[in-house]
Structures are given as structure tokens and as C-alpha cells.
Design a protein around this motif. Structure first.
Motif, PDB file in Angstrom:
ATOM      1  N   SER A 144       0.827  -1.203   0.000  1.00 12.50           N
ATOM      2  CA  SER A 144       0.000   0.000   0.000  1.00 12.50           C
ATOM      3  C   SER A 144       0.859   1.250   0.000  1.00 12.50           C
ATOM      4  N   ASN A 145       0.322   2.270  -0.602  1.00 11.13           N
ATOM      5  CA  ASN A 145       0.972   3.570  -0.611  1.00 11.13           C
ATOM      6  C   ASN A 145       0.253   4.445   0.412  1.00 11.13           C
ATOM      7  N   ILE A 146       0.985   5.001   1.315  1.00  9.60           N
ATOM      8  CA  ILE A 146       0.403   5.888   2.314  1.00  9.60           C
ATOM      9  C   ILE A 146       0.679   7.311   1.869  1.00  9.60           C
ATOM     10  N   ASN A 147      -0.374   8.099   1.772  1.00 17.09           N
ATOM     11  CA  ASN A 147      -0.204   9.496   1.407  1.00 17.09           C
ATOM     12  C   ASN A 147      -1.015  10.367   2.361  1.00 17.09           C
ATOM     13  N   PRO A 148      -0.806  11.671   2.330  1.00 14.11           N
ATOM     14  CA  PRO A 148      -1.493  12.552   3.287  1.00 14.11           C
ATOM     15  C   PRO A 148      -3.016  12.462   3.242  1.00 14.11           C
ATOM     16  N   ARG A 149      -3.590  12.294   2.049  1.00 14.85           N
ATOM     17  CA  ARG A 149      -5.064  12.204   1.965  1.00 14.85           C
ATOM     18  C   ARG A 149      -5.588  10.960   2.664  1.00 14.85           C
ATOM     19  N   ILE A 150      -4.900   9.848   2.480  1.00 19.15           N
ATOM     20  CA  ILE A 150      -5.317   8.609   3.149  1.00 19.15           C
ATOM     21  C   ILE A 150      -5.207   8.771   4.656  1.00 19.15           C
ATOM     22  N   VAL A 151      -4.100   9.328   5.113  1.00 19.79           N
ATOM     23  CA  VAL A 151      -3.883   9.505   6.550  1.00 19.79           C
ATOM     24  C   VAL A 151      -4.946  10.425   7.136  1.00 19.79           C
ATOM     25  N   GLU A 152      -5.263  11.521   6.455  1.00 24.54           N
ATOM     26  CA  GLU A 152      -6.275  12.457   6.963  1.00 24.54           C
ATOM     27  C   GLU A 152      -7.652  11.808   7.021  1.00 24.54           C
ATOM     28  N   ALA A 153      -7.998  11.049   6.007  1.00 24.98           N
ATOM     29  CA  ALA A 153      -9.297  10.363   5.992  1.00 24.98           C
ATOM     30  C   ALA A 153      -9.385   9.342   7.134  1.00 24.98           C
ATOM     31  N   LEU A 154      -8.316   8.580   7.312  1.00 25.70           N
ATOM     32  CA  LEU A 154      -8.290   7.586   8.384  1.00 25.70           C
ATOM     33  C   LEU A 154      -8.293   8.250   9.759  1.00 25.70           C
ATOM     34  N   TYR A 155      -7.622   9.388   9.866  1.00 30.30           N
ATOM     35  CA  TYR A 155      -7.594  10.115  11.135  1.00 30.30           C
ATOM     36  C   TYR A 155      -9.004  10.580  11.512  1.00 30.30           C
ATOM     37  N   GLY A 156      -9.730  11.118  10.560  1.00 29.03           N
ATOM     38  CA  GLY A 156     -11.113  11.520  10.824  1.00 29.03           C
ATOM     39  C   GLY A 156     -11.972  10.335  11.226  1.00 29.03           C
ATOM     40  N   GLU A 157     -11.806   9.226  10.530  1.00 25.28           N
ATOM     41  CA  GLU A 157     -12.549   8.009  10.855  1.00 25.28           C
ATOM     42  C   GLU A 157     -12.189   7.515  12.256  1.00 25.28           C
ATOM     43  N   ALA A 158     -10.918   7.588  12.609  1.00 25.55           N
ATOM     44  CA  ALA A 158     -10.467   7.140  13.930  1.00 25.55           C
ATOM     45  C   ALA A 158     -11.062   8.003  15.037  1.00 25.55           C
ATOM     46  N   LEU A 159     -11.130   9.312  14.815  1.00 28.45           N
ATOM     47  CA  LEU A 159     -11.708  10.196  15.828  1.00 28.45           C
ATOM     48  C   LEU A 159     -13.187   9.905  16.043  1.00 28.45           C
ATOM     49  N   VAL A 160     -13.918   9.686  14.963  1.00 30.38           N
ATOM     50  CA  VAL A 160     -15.351   9.381  15.072  1.00 30.38           C
ATOM     51  C   VAL A 160     -15.542   8.049  15.790  1.00 30.38           C
ATOM     52  N   LEU A 161     -14.786   7.043  15.393  1.00 29.62           N
ATOM     53  CA  LEU A 161     -14.897   5.722  16.018  1.00 29.62           C
ATOM     54  C   LEU A 161     -14.511   5.776  17.498  1.00 29.62           C
ATOM     55  N   SER A 162     -13.475   6.521  17.823  1.00 25.92           N
ATOM     56  CA  SER A 162     -13.053   6.655  19.221  1.00 25.92           C
ATOM     57  C   SER A 162     -14.132   7.329  20.061  1.00 25.92           C
ATOM     58  N   ASP A 163     -14.772   8.332  19.494  1.00 23.60           N
ATOM     59  CA  ASP A 163     -15.841   9.006  20.213  1.00 23.60           C
ATOM     60  C   ASP A 163     -17.025   8.073  20.424  1.00 23.60           C
ATOM     61  N   GLU A 164     -17.347   7.259  19.428  1.00 22.32           N
ATOM     62  CA  GLU A 164     -18.418   6.272  19.578  1.00 22.32           C
ATOM     63  C   GLU A 164     -18.084   5.266  20.674  1.00 22.32           C
ATOM     64  N   VAL A 165     -16.833   4.831  20.719  1.00 23.71           N
ATOM     65  CA  VAL A 165     -16.383   3.879  21.744  1.00 23.71           C
ATOM     66  C   VAL A 165     -16.521   4.499  23.133  1.00 23.71           C
ATOM     67  N   ARG A 166     -16.038   5.734  23.271  1.00 26.20           N
ATOM     68  CA  ARG A 166     -16.110   6.415  24.566  1.00 26.20           C
ATOM     69  C   ARG A 166     -17.559   6.555  25.019  1.00 26.20           C
ATOM     70  N   ALA A 167     -18.421   6.987  24.130  1.00 30.43           N
ATOM     71  CA  ALA A 167     -19.829   7.185  24.487  1.00 30.43           C
ATOM     72  C   ALA A 167     -20.511   5.857  24.815  1.00 30.43           C
ATOM     73  N   ALA A 168     -20.235   4.828  24.034  1.00 31.78           N
ATOM     74  CA  ALA A 168     -20.885   3.532  24.258  1.00 31.78           C
ATOM     75  C   ALA A 168     -20.480   2.922  25.591  1.00 31.78           C
ATOM     76  N   PHE A 169     -19.207   2.956  25.911  1.00 32.78           N
ATOM     77  CA  PHE A 169     -18.769   2.355  27.167  1.00 32.78           C
ATOM     78  C   PHE A 169     -19.183   3.210  28.363  1.00 32.78           C
ATOM     79  N   ALA A 170     -19.308   4.505  28.191  1.00 32.65           N
ATOM     80  CA  ALA A 170     -19.788   5.360  29.278  1.00 32.65           C
ATOM     81  C   ALA A 170     -21.264   5.093  29.559  1.00 32.65           C
ATOM     82  N   ARG A 171     -22.014   4.800  28.511  1.00 33.30           N
ATOM     83  CA  ARG A 171     -23.442   4.523  28.620  1.00 33.30           C
ATOM     84  C   ARG A 171     -23.726   3.182  29.277  1.00 33.30           C
TER      85      ARG A 171
END
Length: 153
Positions: A5-32
Motif C-alpha cells: 500500500s501507498n500511504i499518502n497525506p489524503r489517506i492519513v487524513e481520511a483515516l484520522y477523521g474516521e479514527a476520531l469518530v470511532l473513538s468518540d463512539e467507543v467512549r460514548a458507548a462504554f460510558a453509557r
């Protein structure tokens, strides 16, 4: 074998946004999911605590890996530093016994974090494999010195 795979800034930025959303879902779900009732409530709370820790740690490792790549693309880390300190570590999947005690939504969320981590691991492995065949900096320097020595003679 597939092409690395080729890693480039666009891929990293897209994955970073996805990671933040998923992390927030995890935090909210386990807090609930705090309280558990029934005769095996203690086992459910232990399973919830263990999987919450494992899942949030998995996501924090993923975010750290992405932040290292963002720093590399921003010029704040050298490729040497990224290769040395930016490796994504193997991380265990959820415990089947613990997951069986959790609800289906929680199991699905844990599985989503496992899949996300696996995607990053494939990217990391591909990037490292691609560079493994490239000559090292020392080999490049030796080649330059050999060429200079030949041209001087």
C-alpha cells in the motif's frame, strides 16, 4: 503477494477523521453501558471494564500511529524517526468470553475497532515491506563514494 500500500497525506487524513469518530463512539458507548443487573452482574461489569480498556487502548494506538504519519507529512518527523518510532504494534482482539457477556451493539463496536486496527496494520506492513527492498542511506552513500572514486581515477 499484493502490491504494498501507498500511504499518502489524503489517506492519513481520511483515516484520522474516521479514527476520531470511532473513538468518540467507543467512549460514548462504554460510558453509557455502566450498570448491569442480574445474577451475573459482576461478571458483566468485569467484561465491560476489560473490553473498554482493550478497545480504547486499541484506538489510542491507532490514533498515535496516524498522528506520527501526519507529523511525517508535515515535515516534523523524518522517515527514519517514523520507521523507528511509528510502528503499529500488534494488539489482541477482544476476549470471546467477555464479548459474549456484552450486548450485540457493543460487540459490533468492538469488532469495528478491530477491523480498523487491522486496516492500519496492513497499511503499515505494506509501507514497511515496500521500503525494505529500497537501499539504505548508507548503501546510497557508499554508491555515491564509489562513483566519485571511479570518476576521479
Amino acid at each position: 503477494m499484493t502490491t504494498p500500500s501507498n500511504i499518502n497525506p489524503r489517506i492519513v487524513e481520511a483515516l484520522y477523521g474516521e479514527a476520531l469518530v470511532l473513538s468518540d463512539e467507543v467512549r460514548a458507548a462504554f460510558a453509557r453501558e455502566g450498570a448491569a443487573d442480574g445474577e451475573d452482574a459482576d461478571l458483566v461489569r468485569v467484561a465491560l471494564s476489560c473490553e473498554a480498556l482493550r478497545t480504547t487502548t486499541r484506538m489510542m494506538h491507532a490514533i498515535a500511529w496516524l498522528l506520527n504519519h501526519r507529523a511525517f507529512f508535515a515535515g516534523d518527523l523524518s522517515e527514519f524517526q517514523l520507521r523507528r518510532y511509528g510502528k503499529l504494534v500488534e494488539f489482541p482482539d477482544g476476549d470471546a468470553g467477555h464479548l459474549a457477556r456484552l450486548g450485540p451493539d457493543m460487540r459490533e463496536l468492538v469488532h469495528a475497532t478491530e477491523q480498523f486496527h487491522a486496516r492500519l496494520k496492513r497499511l503499515d506492513n505494506g509501507w514497511r515491506e515496500r521500503a525494505a527492498g529500497a537501499p539504505t542511506a548508507i548503501a546510497c552513500l557508499r554508491e555515491r563514494l564509489n562513483l566519485q572514486a571511479v570518476s576521479a581515477a
